[in-house]
Design a protein around this motif. Structure first.
Motif, PDB file in Angstrom:
ATOM      1  N   GLU A   1       0.879  -1.173   0.000  1.00 50.56           N
ATOM      2  CA  GLU A   1       0.000   0.000   0.000  1.00 50.56           C
ATOM      3  C   GLU A   1       0.919   1.226   0.000  1.00 50.56           C
ATOM      4  OE1 GLU A   1      -3.677   1.297   0.896  1.00 50.56           O
ATOM      5  OE2 GLU A   1      -2.251   2.575  -0.141  1.00 50.56           O
ATOM      6  N   ARG A   2       1.216   1.750  -1.183  1.00 47.40           N
ATOM      7  CA  ARG A   2       2.163   2.871  -1.235  1.00 47.40           C
ATOM      8  C   ARG A   2       2.146   3.481  -2.632  1.00 47.40           C
ATOM      9  NH1 ARG A   2       8.278   0.815  -1.757  1.00 47.40           N
ATOM     10  NH2 ARG A   2       8.356   2.858  -2.739  1.00 47.40           N
ATOM     11  N   SER A   3       2.807   4.601  -2.779  1.00 44.39           N
ATOM     12  CA  SER A   3       3.026   5.127  -4.120  1.00 44.39           C
ATOM     13  C   SER A   3       4.472   4.812  -4.486  1.00 44.39           C
ATOM     14  CB  SER A   3       2.752   6.634  -4.164  1.00 44.39           C
ATOM     15  OG  SER A   3       3.795   7.322  -3.516  1.00 44.39           O
ATOM     16  N   TRP A   4       4.685   4.582  -5.773  1.00 46.60           N
ATOM     17  CA  TRP A   4       5.966   4.048  -6.214  1.00 46.60           C
ATOM     18  C   TRP A   4       6.676   5.020  -7.149  1.00 46.60           C
ATOM     19  CZ3 TRP A   4       7.457  -1.011  -4.923  1.00 46.60           C
ATOM     20  CH2 TRP A   4       6.455  -1.826  -4.382  1.00 46.60           C
ATOM     21  N   ALA A   5       7.948   5.274  -6.864  1.00 47.77           N
ATOM     22  CA  ALA A   5       8.798   5.810  -7.916  1.00 47.77           C
ATOM     23  C   ALA A   5       9.083   4.623  -8.838  1.00 47.77           C
ATOM     24  CB  ALA A   5      10.102   6.341  -7.330  1.00 47.77           C
ATOM     25  N   ILE A   6       9.088   4.854 -10.141  1.00 41.54           N
ATOM     26  CA  ILE A   6       9.277   3.745 -11.084  1.00 41.54           C
ATOM     27  C   ILE A   6      10.508   2.912 -10.721  1.00 41.54           C
ATOM     28  CG2 ILE A   6       9.906   3.224 -13.470  1.00 41.54           C
ATOM     29  CD1 ILE A   6       7.099   3.809 -13.544  1.00 41.54           C
ATOM     30  N   ARG A   7      11.575   3.632 -10.316  1.00 40.97           N
ATOM     31  CA  ARG A   7      12.834   2.957  -9.980  1.00 40.97           C
ATOM     32  C   ARG A   7      12.628   1.916  -8.862  1.00 40.97           C
ATOM     33  NH1 ARG A   7      16.482   1.904 -13.092  1.00 40.97           N
ATOM     34  NH2 ARG A   7      16.697  -0.037 -11.941  1.00 40.97           N
ATOM     35  N   GLU A   8      11.856   2.317  -7.849  1.00 39.61           N
ATOM     36  CA  GLU A   8      11.597   1.408  -6.722  1.00 39.61           C
ATOM     37  C   GLU A   8      10.777   0.202  -7.176  1.00 39.61           C
ATOM     38  OE1 GLU A   8      11.162   4.707  -3.138  1.00 39.61           O
ATOM     39  OE2 GLU A   8       9.452   4.309  -4.450  1.00 39.61           O
ATOM     40  N   LEU A   9       9.822   0.478  -8.042  1.00 39.91           N
ATOM     41  CA  LEU A   9       8.976  -0.608  -8.537  1.00 39.91           C
ATOM     42  C   LEU A   9       9.818  -1.619  -9.315  1.00 39.91           C
ATOM     43  CD1 LEU A   9       6.136  -1.740  -8.701  1.00 39.91           C
ATOM     44  CD2 LEU A   9       5.726  -0.302 -10.701  1.00 39.91           C
ATOM     45  N   ILE A  10      10.724  -1.092 -10.138  1.00 34.89           N
ATOM     46  CA  ILE A  10      11.620  -1.959 -10.911  1.00 34.89           C
ATOM     47  C   ILE A  10      12.424  -2.860  -9.964  1.00 34.89           C
ATOM     48  CG2 ILE A  10      13.708  -1.947 -12.349  1.00 34.89           C
ATOM     49  CD1 ILE A  10      12.515   0.655 -13.657  1.00 34.89           C
ATOM     50  N   ASP A  11      12.912  -2.267  -8.871  1.00 33.46           N
ATOM     51  CA  ASP A  11      13.721  -3.033  -7.912  1.00 33.46           C
ATOM     52  C   ASP A  11      12.902  -4.087  -7.175  1.00 33.46           C
ATOM     53  OD1 ASP A  11      15.919  -1.645  -8.611  1.00 33.46           O
ATOM     54  OD2 ASP A  11      15.929  -0.294  -6.865  1.00 33.46           O
ATOM     55  N   VAL A  12      11.765  -3.668  -6.638  1.00 31.91           N
ATOM     56  CA  VAL A  12      10.964  -4.590  -5.822  1.00 31.91           C
ATOM     57  C   VAL A  12      10.372  -5.700  -6.683  1.00 31.91           C
ATOM     58  CG1 VAL A  12       8.887  -4.797  -4.394  1.00 31.91           C
ATOM     59  CG2 VAL A  12      10.482  -2.903  -4.025  1.00 31.91           C
ATOM     60  N   ALA A  13       9.876  -5.324  -7.867  1.00 32.37           N
ATOM     61  CA  ALA A  13       9.252  -6.334  -8.726  1.00 32.37           C
ATOM     62  C   ALA A  13      10.301  -7.184  -9.434  1.00 32.37           C
ATOM     63  CB  ALA A  13       8.342  -5.659  -9.754  1.00 32.37           C
ATOM     64  N   ASP A  14      11.526  -6.657  -9.537  1.00 34.70           N
ATOM     65  CA  ASP A  14      12.608  -7.376 -10.205  1.00 34.70           C
ATOM     66  C   ASP A  14      12.256  -7.632 -11.673  1.00 34.70           C
ATOM     67  OD1 ASP A  14      15.015  -8.615 -10.534  1.00 34.70           O
ATOM     68  OD2 ASP A  14      14.308 -10.571  -9.832  1.00 34.70           O
ATOM     69  N   VAL A  15      11.921  -6.533 -12.362  1.00 36.15           N
ATOM     70  CA  VAL A  15      11.520  -6.597 -13.764  1.00 36.15           C
ATOM     71  C   VAL A  15      12.324  -5.541 -14.512  1.00 36.15           C
ATOM     72  CG1 VAL A  15       9.573  -6.221 -15.345  1.00 36.15           C
ATOM     73  CG2 VAL A  15       9.201  -7.402 -13.183  1.00 36.15           C
TER      74      VAL A  15
ATOM     75  N   SER B   1       1.545  13.977  -9.981  1.00 31.75           N
ATOM     76  CA  SER B   1       2.225  15.054 -10.704  1.00 31.75           C
ATOM     77  C   SER B   1       3.733  14.838 -10.678  1.00 31.75           C
ATOM     78  CB  SER B   1       1.865  16.409 -10.092  1.00 31.75           C
ATOM     79  OG  SER B   1       2.099  16.357  -8.691  1.00 31.75           O
ATOM     80  N   SER B   2       4.238  14.184  -9.625  1.00 27.08           N
ATOM     81  CA  SER B   2       5.679  13.936  -9.566  1.00 27.08           C
ATOM     82  C   SER B   2       6.069  12.652 -10.288  1.00 27.08           C
ATOM     83  CB  SER B   2       6.122  13.863  -8.104  1.00 27.08           C
ATOM     84  OG  SER B   2       5.475  12.775  -7.475  1.00 27.08           O
ATOM     85  N   GLY B   3       5.096  11.970 -10.878  1.00 27.80           N
ATOM     86  CA  GLY B   3       5.414  10.783 -11.664  1.00 27.80           C
ATOM     87  C   GLY B   3       5.300   9.481 -10.899  1.00 27.80           C
ATOM     88  N   ALA B   4       4.939   9.550  -9.619  1.00 30.95           N
ATOM     89  CA  ALA B   4       4.821   8.325  -8.835  1.00 30.95           C
ATOM     90  C   ALA B   4       3.594   7.522  -9.277  1.00 30.95           C
ATOM     91  CB  ALA B   4       4.721   8.661  -7.351  1.00 30.95           C
ATOM     92  N   VAL B   5       3.733   6.181  -9.211  1.00 33.57           N
ATOM     93  CA  VAL B   5       2.650   5.291  -9.616  1.00 33.57           C
ATOM     94  C   VAL B   5       1.796   4.957  -8.389  1.00 33.57           C
ATOM     95  CG1 VAL B   5       2.077   3.029 -10.576  1.00 33.57           C
ATOM     96  CG2 VAL B   5       4.079   4.297 -11.428  1.00 33.57           C
ATOM     97  N   VAL B   6       0.483   5.091  -8.566  1.00 38.16           N
ATOM     98  CA  VAL B   6      -0.444   4.798  -7.475  1.00 38.16           C
ATOM     99  C   VAL B   6      -1.543   3.891  -8.013  1.00 38.16           C
ATOM    100  CG1 VAL B   6      -2.119   5.784  -5.861  1.00 38.16           C
ATOM    101  CG2 VAL B   6      -0.004   7.022  -6.362  1.00 38.16           C
TER     102      VAL B   6
END
Lengths: 280, 361
Positions: free
Chosen positions: B167-181, B203-208
């Protein structure tokens, strides 16, 4: 307080209570008494839940005449505790506790004294010839048993009785004889007995069962019934999921469980045991 | 359907749309574009449709090369505002191709639509005109090799699981790391989720993810317990309780319990009649657990998954069993056999009530 779903009037609770009544009544003969039948199976397999609920009205006790004292007389011990012989049917050994719950006193045929095919009561004087009933297949129970604590199922009943309870191998031998007798008389087919076989097989370790079976097959008292039981196991169960015993075991779960799975599991485990016995 | 050139620009889309409508008008009806002095950002064209008796209606047309489901609300708002300035007019969406779900969504919003393949629903009360026709149900101009807009495959599964499990908003970079994709796959999947309104960017580009249940349901359309694994069928002859003890206490093997047995940790439904278990090596695991192959009477399904995401963020229950993450269990039940789908609904209800207990921050 009773746990949800359990009332003291439940048949299983009342029959366990009758069993404890009988154990108390026969306290002087404690070393000769062995719990057998459904009660023993439930005591032995409590760790393996199955879809079919445990239910039995009857308590069966085997008596070992080799260690049974002459005094007090069985009929006196039972009578003093309020038990009376079941007036219906007139079967020897069929007793009722004051609440009318049956307790059967049985003697393995090989130890039941002289008698013909028609003799129903065991001949173990000085005890009354109607105090106990002879039955084939119980011989293994006097060899394979261990002492267990038997408690009441009603939480309000604090009684605990240390008594010998037939082991899984002996229970299996007895069940197999009972099922085999009934297979030849189809209208008496009782799927529950076959399902009890399934209960024992899923709970017991196959290698340990095989070890005890070998022991029973070497004991002069139980060797004959054990050899026969192994044959019954092979033809009624190990022959496959459609063999009569496997089918009966499965059918007992119709509508409440998984008949196909039970039938297949019973035959697979029976095969394991037959193979373990053949490999030695 | 005849092969047509793909309309490239909005002008070509408009032209194609007018042709589709013109071809389907009853005899005696006519359609003409109205010239406009001032461009209006709210729509792209005005068409005048005239009945044989001389009465007419103005269609306020918004042309878009690509329309996605998430566009519906904006289109409705836009066309309603424009139509208000042209009394008696009707708003129409015109596109290159409209997929069945998009058409359904437009209809539900009360919008008329036309696409260049011949899909059309036009409803005008004055003069009375109803035109409906079916064109293509698949985009005829979709190029081969272009990544399809679905959540099929391992990268999508990994990203969806990461989004559902947290349950969070993601910077794309973090999502790439956690999902390992890979970065490319991550962008593709997020783009698709955005187009389906299942993820939004701040607006800052975070994924929700605004609605995790919607994401879970959408994922289940493309995922399948059996489809996404090599499933083999077995019987545990001593029953499932015995199997569970063996799995928890026996020799180690990589496995994770899913399905009814796993759901029972949170939302007990009914006694499990069969086990659904992921493992990397079914034959080896079966041997360790004394499972026998079976056709009838099966009570265990072993699944070798196409993606190891099923082993990600597992839980250990009180008895020491390894249990799949609740969203994984839910999607497996949604796509599983027998009563599984209704068990999935029970589990989703539990998940909704206890979100904070299973969704990590």
């Amino acid at each position: 307080m009773n746990p949800p779903g359990v009332s003291s009037s439940d048949i299983l609770v009342r029959s366990r209570s009758a069993l404890l009544d009988a154990l108390a009544a026969l306290d002087a003969h404690r070393d000769a008494v062995i719990v057998i039948g459904a009660q023993a199976i439930y005591l032995r397999t409590a760790g393996s839940p199955v879809a079919l609920a445990e239910t039995t009205k009857d308590s069966d006790l085997a008596l070992d005449p080799r260690v049974l004292e002459d005094d007090p007389l069985l009929e006196q011990s039972m009578g003093r505790a309020g038990f009376y012989r079941d007036p219906i049917g007139g079967q020897p050994g069929a007793w009722l506790n004051p609440a009318g719950i049956p307790v059967d006193l049985m003697v393995p045929e090989a130890l039941a004294g002289a008698g013909t095919r028609k003799t129903r009561g065991a001949r173990i004087p000085p005890h009354d010839r109607r105090a106990t009933r002879r039955a084939r297949g119980l011989e293994a129970a006097v060899i394979d048993n261990t002492v267990m604590d038997v408690t009441a199922l009603d939480p309000a009943d604090a009684r605990v009785y240390r008594v010998r309870v037939a082991g899984p191998a002996a229970l299996l031998v007895a069940k197999l004889h009972k099922i085999a007798e009934r297979v030849s008389v189809p209208h008496r087919l009782n799927d529950k007995d076959a399902h009890d076989t399934y209960r024992i097989l899923i709970d017991a370790d196959t290698a340990e069962l095989a070890t005890t079976f070998r022991l029973l097959a070497h004991d002069p008292i139980s060797s004959e019934v054990t050899e026969q039981a192994i044959e019954h196991l092979a033809t009624l169960f190990a022959a496959g999921p459609t063999a009569p015993g496997s089918t009966m075991a499965g059918r007992a779960e119709e509508g409440i469980g998984e008949p196909e799975t039970v039938a297949l599991a019973t035959s697979l485990l029976a095969t394991d045991l037959v193979q373990a016995l053949a490999s030695t | 359907m005849e092969a047509r050139p793909q309309p490239q620009s909005e002008v070509e889309v408009l032209r194609a749309g007018m042709a589709v409508l013109g071809d389907r008008l009853p005899a005696g009806w006519d359609i003409q574009p109205l010239s406009r002095r001032l461009p209006d950002a709210r729509f792209d064209a005005l068409w005048k449709v005239t009945a044989p008796d001389g009465t007419s209606v103005v269609l306020v047309v918004e042309a878009k090369r690509v329309v996605e489901r998430r566009d519906t609300a904006t289109l409705l708002h836009q066309l309603n505002a424009a139509a208000d300035e042209h009394p008696g007019s009707r708003g129409v969406v015109v596109s290159r191709y409209l997929s069945p779900p998009v058409r359904k969504r437009l209809s539900e919003a009360g919008l008329s639509y036309i696409d260049a393949t011949g899909n059309i629903t036009l409803n005008v009360s004055k003069p009375g005109l109803y035109v409906a026709d079916r064109g293509a149900d698949h985009d005829p101009w979709r190029g081969p090799g272009r990544p399809r807009g679905t959540l099929k495959g391992a990268p999508a599964a990994k990203i969806v699981r990461a989004l559902l499990d947290h349950e969070r908003s993601w910077a794309i970079r973090e999502l790439i790391d956690v999902a390992d994709v890979s970065t490319g796959s991550t962008y593709r999947v997020i783009e698709f989720l955005e187009s389906e309104n299942l993820a939004t960017r701040t607006s800052s580009g975070a994924v929700v993810v605004p609605d995790w249940i919607a994401l879970l349901r959408r994922w289940s359309e493309d995922y399948g317990f059996v489809r996404c694994s090599r499933v083999t069928r077995w019987i545990a002859p001593r029953g499932l309780p015995s199997l569970m003890r063996r799995a928890a206490d026996g020799p180690p093997t990589q496995y994770v319990i899913t399905g009814t047995l796993a759901a029972a940790s949170w939302a007990p439904y009914a006694p499990a009649r069969s086990a659904m278990i992921y493992t990397t090596d079914a034959e080896h695991t079966a041997q360790l657990w004394d499972l026998r192959p079976a056709e009838a009477g099966v009570n265990v399904m072993l699944a070798e998954p196409e993606s190891d995401v099923v082993f990600a963020r597992t839980l250990t229950d009180a008895s020491g069993l390894t249990i799949a993450s609740p969203p994984q269990v839910a999607v497996d039940l949604m796509t599983g056999p027998g009563r599984s789908p209704s068990e999935a609904e029970e589990l989703i209800e539990w998940m909704a009530r206890h979100e904070s207990s299973w969704r990590k921050q």
